[in-house]
Design a protein around this motif. Structure first.
Motif, short mmCIF file in Angstrom:
data_model
loop_
_atom_site.label_atom_id
_atom_site.label_comp_id
_atom_site.label_asym_id
_atom_site.label_seq_id
_atom_site.Cartn_x
_atom_site.Cartn_y
_atom_site.Cartn_z
N THR A 290 -40.08 -16.74 3.85
CA THR A 290 -38.83 -16.11 3.26
C THR A 290 -39.53 -14.47 2.64
OG1 THR A 290 -38.36 -17.09 1.81
CG2 THR A 290 -37.41 -17.33 3.80
N GLY A 291 -38.79 -13.64 2.31
CA GLY A 291 -38.89 -12.48 1.12
C GLY A 291 -39.07 -11.50 2.14
N LEU A 292 -40.06 -10.08 1.54
CA LEU A 292 -40.41 -9.20 2.46
C LEU A 292 -41.61 -9.60 3.25
CD1 LEU A 292 -39.64 -6.54 -0.75
CD2 LEU A 292 -38.12 -6.69 1.24
N VAL A 293 -41.80 -8.79 3.55
CA VAL A 293 -42.94 -9.39 4.60
C VAL A 293 -44.73 -9.09 3.86
CG1 VAL A 293 -43.83 -7.09 5.69
CG2 VAL A 293 -44.21 -9.35 6.75
N THR A 294 -44.48 -8.56 3.04
CA THR A 294 -45.58 -7.46 1.72
C THR A 294 -45.43 -9.49 0.97
OG1 THR A 294 -44.12 -6.15 1.02
CG2 THR A 294 -45.33 -5.34 2.10
N GLU A 295 -44.55 -9.26 0.52
CA GLU A 295 -44.55 -10.71 -0.13
C GLU A 295 -45.52 -11.49 0.14
OE1 GLU A 295 -44.72 -9.98 -3.75
OE2 GLU A 295 -44.18 -7.69 -3.08
N ALA A 296 -44.95 -11.74 1.64
CA ALA A 296 -45.54 -13.10 2.58
C ALA A 296 -47.54 -13.09 2.23
CB ALA A 296 -44.42 -13.31 3.41
N VAL A 297 -47.98 -11.45 3.10
CA VAL A 297 -48.77 -11.93 3.20
C VAL A 297 -49.66 -11.79 1.26
CG1 VAL A 297 -50.90 -10.00 3.50
CG2 VAL A 297 -48.88 -9.25 4.98
N ARG A 298 -48.75 -11.11 -0.03
CA ARG A 298 -49.62 -11.17 -0.79
C ARG A 298 -49.73 -13.21 -1.46
NH1 ARG A 298 -49.44 -7.95 -4.94
NH2 ARG A 298 -47.73 -6.80 -4.28
N ALA A 299 -48.83 -14.14 -1.06
CA ALA A 299 -48.12 -15.63 -1.44
C ALA A 299 -49.21 -16.34 -0.23
CB ALA A 299 -47.50 -15.52 -1.41
N GLN A 300 -50.04 -15.22 1.21
CA GLN A 300 -50.52 -15.73 1.51
C GLN A 300 -52.11 -15.73 1.86
OE1 GLN A 300 -49.90 -18.46 4.35
NE2 GLN A 300 -47.99 -19.07 2.30
N GLU A 301 -52.52 -14.62 1.36
CA GLU A 301 -53.77 -14.09 1.43
C GLU A 301 -54.06 -13.75 -0.23
OE1 GLU A 301 -55.11 -14.52 4.04
OE2 GLU A 301 -54.13 -14.32 5.84
N SER A 302 -55.05 -14.38 -0.57
CA SER A 302 -55.36 -14.11 -1.64
C SER A 302 -56.90 -13.11 -2.04
CB SER A 302 -56.16 -15.68 -2.89
OG SER A 302 -57.01 -16.40 -1.76
N ASP A 303 -57.42 -13.64 -0.88
CA ASP A 303 -59.03 -12.17 -0.25
C ASP A 303 -59.16 -12.37 1.35
OD1 ASP A 303 -61.48 -11.39 -0.24
OD2 ASP A 303 -62.67 -13.20 -1.18
N LEU A 304 -59.46 -10.75 1.41
CA LEU A 304 -59.38 -10.06 2.47
C LEU A 304 -60.56 -9.06 2.39
CD1 LEU A 304 -55.42 -8.66 3.13
CD2 LEU A 304 -56.36 -10.76 4.82
N LYS A 305 -61.28 -9.56 1.89
CA LYS A 305 -62.51 -8.17 1.55
C LYS A 305 -63.00 -8.05 3.01
CE LYS A 305 -66.72 -7.57 -0.55
NZ LYS A 305 -67.77 -7.91 -1.96
N GLY A 306 -63.60 -7.33 3.87
CA GLY A 306 -63.84 -7.42 4.74
C GLY A 306 -63.48 -7.36 6.26
N ARG A 307 -62.42 -6.99 6.01
CA ARG A 307 -61.34 -7.33 7.02
C ARG A 307 -61.03 -6.19 7.66
NH1 ARG A 307 -57.09 -12.11 7.56
NH2 ARG A 307 -58.01 -13.70 6.81
N ASP A 308 -60.43 -5.89 8.64
CA ASP A 308 -59.93 -4.55 9.27
C ASP A 308 -58.03 -4.56 8.94
OD1 ASP A 308 -62.08 -3.83 9.56
OD2 ASP A 308 -61.89 -2.87 11.91
N ALA A 309 -57.62 -4.44 9.00
CA ALA A 309 -56.20 -3.60 8.70
C ALA A 309 -55.61 -3.00 9.19
CB ALA A 309 -55.33 -4.30 7.39
N TYR A 310 -53.89 -3.30 10.30
CA TYR A 310 -53.32 -2.24 11.36
C TYR A 310 -51.66 -3.01 10.68
CZ TYR A 310 -57.19 -1.47 13.90
OH TYR A 310 -58.24 -0.93 15.03
N VAL A 311 -50.97 -1.60 10.15
CA VAL A 311 -49.88 -2.00 9.20
C VAL A 311 -48.71 -0.53 10.78
CG1 VAL A 311 -48.32 -1.68 7.52
CG2 VAL A 311 -50.73 -1.98 7.50
N CYS A 312 -47.76 -1.27 10.46
CA CYS A 312 -47.08 0.10 11.74
C CYS A 312 -45.47 -0.83 10.63
CB CYS A 312 -47.08 -0.49 13.33
SG CYS A 312 -49.00 0.15 13.57
N GLY A 313 -44.64 0.82 10.96
CA GLY A 313 -43.09 0.10 10.52
C GLY A 313 -42.62 1.25 9.70
#
Length: 348
Positions: A290-313
């Motif tokens: 629940t909450g804002l989608v960005t806050e969910a990412v913050r809570a679930q993902e502590s380290d995204l180094k080396g990833r690619d990211a696609y953001v749309c909205g």
């Protein structure tokens, strides 16, 4: 048509001819040079570039926002390619470019499509399916978008394809209906199966980078589902082995769409996770995030180094997500995004 002038782009060494009656960005589109761009209307600054050689007095700009190009930057030699008309030969330094995308662009084509279906998928989003019936074949890469020309007014609105390229000339869209949106209300009240619409495509650079093998995190909201769905469908078709996670923000359970397909993709794409996030979940028995989608990412993902990211909205969500992804270790060069900006009135 006006006189033509040579425009050279550095540091990539690509040259195009530009007619005085068209913008530099438009000329590049027609010649298959995929320059970075966003709104195409001088509002987002994605196409901002620097004039290395040429007199600034020989560049005329159509109307634009000074938020995208402040007067001081223009005086220093910067310009917006989506607004700039060249009246002399120029050399332009690209400040924002992806050479892989730049050199693999598809030329923009005009055509006519026939509406196959126009069905609601939520209370305020439509799933539009059309088939090209006239004009040169329009090709595209997953994640790109198409301009629809409104009958009578001649104005255009941009919508991302949700499907992958195909030989049938079929295109799918997920379009949000705004109460005062010009195209929204046209789509909601007037568009029916069998209707024909004028279109132009492809546009957009939020495409899958084929030369990369990194795992991917997708972040979306609203009609941002469309390009992300196209990218995920492409991953499934290509079977690249890249792991992916989709965080999708909606207000309530009734605002979620394509859930069955996304859950099915979890069984087809090794390592794929679909994580919906609701901001208003009271009384509906929701047991997910629940909450804002960005806050969910913050809570679930502590380290995204080396990833690619696609953001749309929506732009606020995109801006917040980009900042967070940077904090979590994603290289800014590997964050690809599509802001669904407004065009004079509420539209994608």
């Amino acid at each position: 048509m006006g006189d033509k002038h040579l425009v050279r782009f550095e540091p990539v060494g690509i040259e195009i001819e530009v007619d005085e009656d068209q913008t530099i960005l438009r000329a590049a589109f027609e010649q298959g040079v995929q320059l970075m761009h966003g709104c195409k209307e001088g509002q987002c600054a994605a196409c901002k570039s620097f004039v290395l050689e040429g007199d600034m007095d020989e560049i005329e700009l159509d109307r634009y926002s000074t938020f995208a190009l402040p007067d001081m930057e223009r005086e220093e030699g910067q310009t917006l390619l989506c607004r700039a008309h060249a009246y002399a030969d120029l050399t332009i330094e690209l400040l924002n470019y992806d050479e892989e995308v730049l050199r693999s662009g598809l030329p923009v084509r005009k055509g006519t499509v026939e509406v196959i279906s126009n069905e609601p998928v939520t209370h305020d989003m439509r799933h539009l399916v059309v088939q090209q019936v006239a004009g040169e074949d329009i090709k595209f890469f997953p994640g790109q978008y198409m301009d629809f020309i409104l009958p009578d007014s001649g104005e255009s609105r941009s919508f991302s394809m949700a499907n992958t390229p195909n030989r049938e000339g079929r295109f799918e869209f997920v379009i949000k209906i705004y109460p005062d949106g010009l195209f929204s209300q046209f789509l909601k009240n007037d568009v029916q199966a069998g209707d024909k619409l004028e279109v132009e495509a492809p546009f957009g650079t939020c495409t899958l980078r084929e030369n990369r093998t990194s795992d991917i995190v997708f972040v979306g909201g609203g009609a941002g589902m469309a390009p992300l769905l196209g990218l995920l469908r492409s991953l499934a078709e290509k079977d690249t082995g890249r792991k992916a996670t989709l965080y999708y923000g909606a207000r309530t359970k009734d605002d979620l769409c394509f859930t069955d397909e996304l859950r099915e993709l979890e069984t087809r794409l090794p390592g794929f996770r679909y994580i919906p996030v609701l901001s208003d979940h009271e009384g509906d028995g929701w047991d997910g995030l629940t909450g804002l989608v960005t806050e969910a990412v913050r809570a679930q993902e502590s380290d995204l180094k080396g990833r690619d990211a696609y953001v749309c909205g929506p732009p606020p969500m995109v801006d917040a997500a980009i900042a967070l992804l940077n904090q979590r270790g994603v290289d800014e060069r590997n964050i690809f995004f599509d802001k669904f900006t407004t065009t004079g009135e509420p539209e994608e």
